[in-house]
Design a protein around this motif. Structure first.
Motif, mmCIF file in Angstrom:
data_model
loop_
_atom_site.group_PDB
_atom_site.id
_atom_site.type_symbol
_atom_site.label_atom_id
_atom_site.label_comp_id
_atom_site.label_asym_id
_atom_site.label_seq_id
_atom_site.Cartn_x
_atom_site.Cartn_y
_atom_site.Cartn_z
ATOM 1 N N GLU A 61 0.834 -1.207 0.000
ATOM 2 C CA GLU A 61 0.000 0.000 0.000
ATOM 3 C C GLU A 61 0.868 1.256 0.000
ATOM 4 O O GLU A 61 0.574 2.234 -0.680
ATOM 5 C CB GLU A 61 -0.908 0.021 1.228
ATOM 6 C CG GLU A 61 -2.141 -0.849 1.090
ATOM 7 C CD GLU A 61 -3.157 -0.620 2.200
ATOM 8 O OE1 GLU A 61 -4.174 -1.296 2.172
ATOM 9 O OE2 GLU A 61 -2.919 0.216 3.103
ATOM 10 N N HIS A 76 -1.917 7.810 6.737
ATOM 11 C CA HIS A 76 -2.230 6.398 6.502
ATOM 12 C C HIS A 76 -1.087 5.518 7.013
ATOM 13 O O HIS A 76 -1.290 4.497 7.683
ATOM 14 C CB HIS A 76 -2.460 6.196 5.000
ATOM 15 C CG HIS A 76 -3.128 4.903 4.647
ATOM 16 N ND1 HIS A 76 -4.126 4.812 3.723
ATOM 17 C CD2 HIS A 76 -2.939 3.638 5.098
ATOM 18 C CE1 HIS A 76 -4.526 3.544 3.622
ATOM 19 N NE2 HIS A 76 -3.800 2.820 4.448
ATOM 20 N N HIS A 80 -0.598 2.379 9.885
ATOM 21 C CA HIS A 80 0.079 1.103 9.677
ATOM 22 C C HIS A 80 1.126 0.857 10.763
ATOM 23 O O HIS A 80 1.210 -0.238 11.316
ATOM 24 C CB HIS A 80 0.774 1.090 8.305
ATOM 25 C CG HIS A 80 -0.172 1.002 7.144
ATOM 26 N ND1 HIS A 80 0.241 1.136 5.845
ATOM 27 C CD2 HIS A 80 -1.514 0.795 7.090
ATOM 28 C CE1 HIS A 80 -0.806 0.998 5.032
ATOM 29 N NE2 HIS A 80 -1.880 0.808 5.769
ATOM 30 N N HIS A 115 -10.194 0.057 9.278
ATOM 31 C CA HIS A 115 -9.175 0.606 8.384
ATOM 32 C C HIS A 115 -9.598 0.451 6.912
ATOM 33 O O HIS A 115 -9.437 1.372 6.111
ATOM 34 C CB HIS A 115 -7.847 -0.103 8.651
ATOM 35 C CG HIS A 115 -6.697 0.440 7.873
ATOM 36 N ND1 HIS A 115 -6.023 1.584 8.231
ATOM 37 C CD2 HIS A 115 -6.100 -0.009 6.742
ATOM 38 C CE1 HIS A 115 -5.054 1.812 7.355
ATOM 39 N NE2 HIS A 115 -5.085 0.859 6.443
ATOM 40 N N ASP A 120 -8.395 2.666 3.642
ATOM 41 C CA ASP A 120 -8.089 1.935 2.408
ATOM 42 C C ASP A 120 -9.074 2.282 1.299
ATOM 43 O O ASP A 120 -8.694 2.375 0.128
ATOM 44 C CB ASP A 120 -8.093 0.417 2.669
ATOM 45 C CG ASP A 120 -6.852 -0.016 3.438
ATOM 46 O OD1 ASP A 120 -5.938 0.800 3.611
ATOM 47 O OD2 ASP A 120 -6.811 -1.186 3.869
#
Ligand SMILES: [Fe+2]
Length: 135
Positions: A61, A76, A80, A115, A120
Motif C-alpha cells: 500500500e 495512513h 500502519h 481501516h 483503504d
C-alpha cells in the motif's frame, strides 16, 4: 465471534489490495479456529504468518501511495505503524501467556474492518482517480 465471511461489501476495488485483505480475513479465521481447538503450535504459525502478511501488505500500500504522491500518505502510514507495533506487542503478550490468540484475532478483525472502510477505501478511490480507471 471472530469468524468473518469475505463478501463483495469488503472489496475496495483494487485487485492487489483486495487480494491481501481476503488473505488476511482467511488467516484471521484460521487463527480463530486454531485458538478454539487450543492448538498452540498452529496458533504460533498463524501469528507469524499474520505478522509477515501484514508487513508485506502495508509495504505494498505504501508503494502505491508513493506512486501517486498520495496526499494522505503520512497519516495512513502512521496507522500502519501503530497497528504493526500493536501486533508485535500482542504477540509478545501471547508468548508470555498474558493474552489469548482469540483476543488478538478479535482486535485485528476490528482494526481491519475500520481501516478498510475508511483509510483503504479512500486510498483506492485516489488510485482509481489517478489512473483514470477502475481496477
Ligand atoms: Fe492501509
Amino acid at each position: 465471534m471472530v469468524h468473518l465471511e469475505w463478501t463483495a461489501a469488503l472489496e475496495v476495488g483494487h485487485p492487489e489490495i483486495d487480494a491481501d485483505h481476503r488473505a488476511m480475513v482467511s488467516l484471521l479465521n484460521r487463527l480463530h479456529a486454531a485458538s478454539s481447538r487450543s492448538d498452540q503450535a498452529a496458533v504460533r504459525i498463524e501469528l507469524a504468518t499474520l505478522e509477515a502478511l501484514t508487513r508485506d501488505h502495508f509495504a505494498r500500500e505504501e508503494r502505491l501511495m508513493l506512486d501517486i504522491r498520495y496526499p494522505f500518505a503520512a497519516r495512513h502510514q502512521k496507522e500502519h505503524v501503530h497497528l504493526f507495533d500493536e501486533i508485535g506487542a500482542q504477540i509478545d503478550d501471547f508468548n508470555e501467556g498474558l493474552l489469548g490468540a482469540a483476543a488478538i484475532a478479535q482486535f485485528i478483525r476490528r482494526w481491519l474492518m475500520d481501516h478498510v472502510e475508511t483509510s483503504d477505501r479512500q486510498l483506492c478511490a485516489a488510485l482509481a482517480r489517478c489512473c483514470q480507471r477502475s481496477f
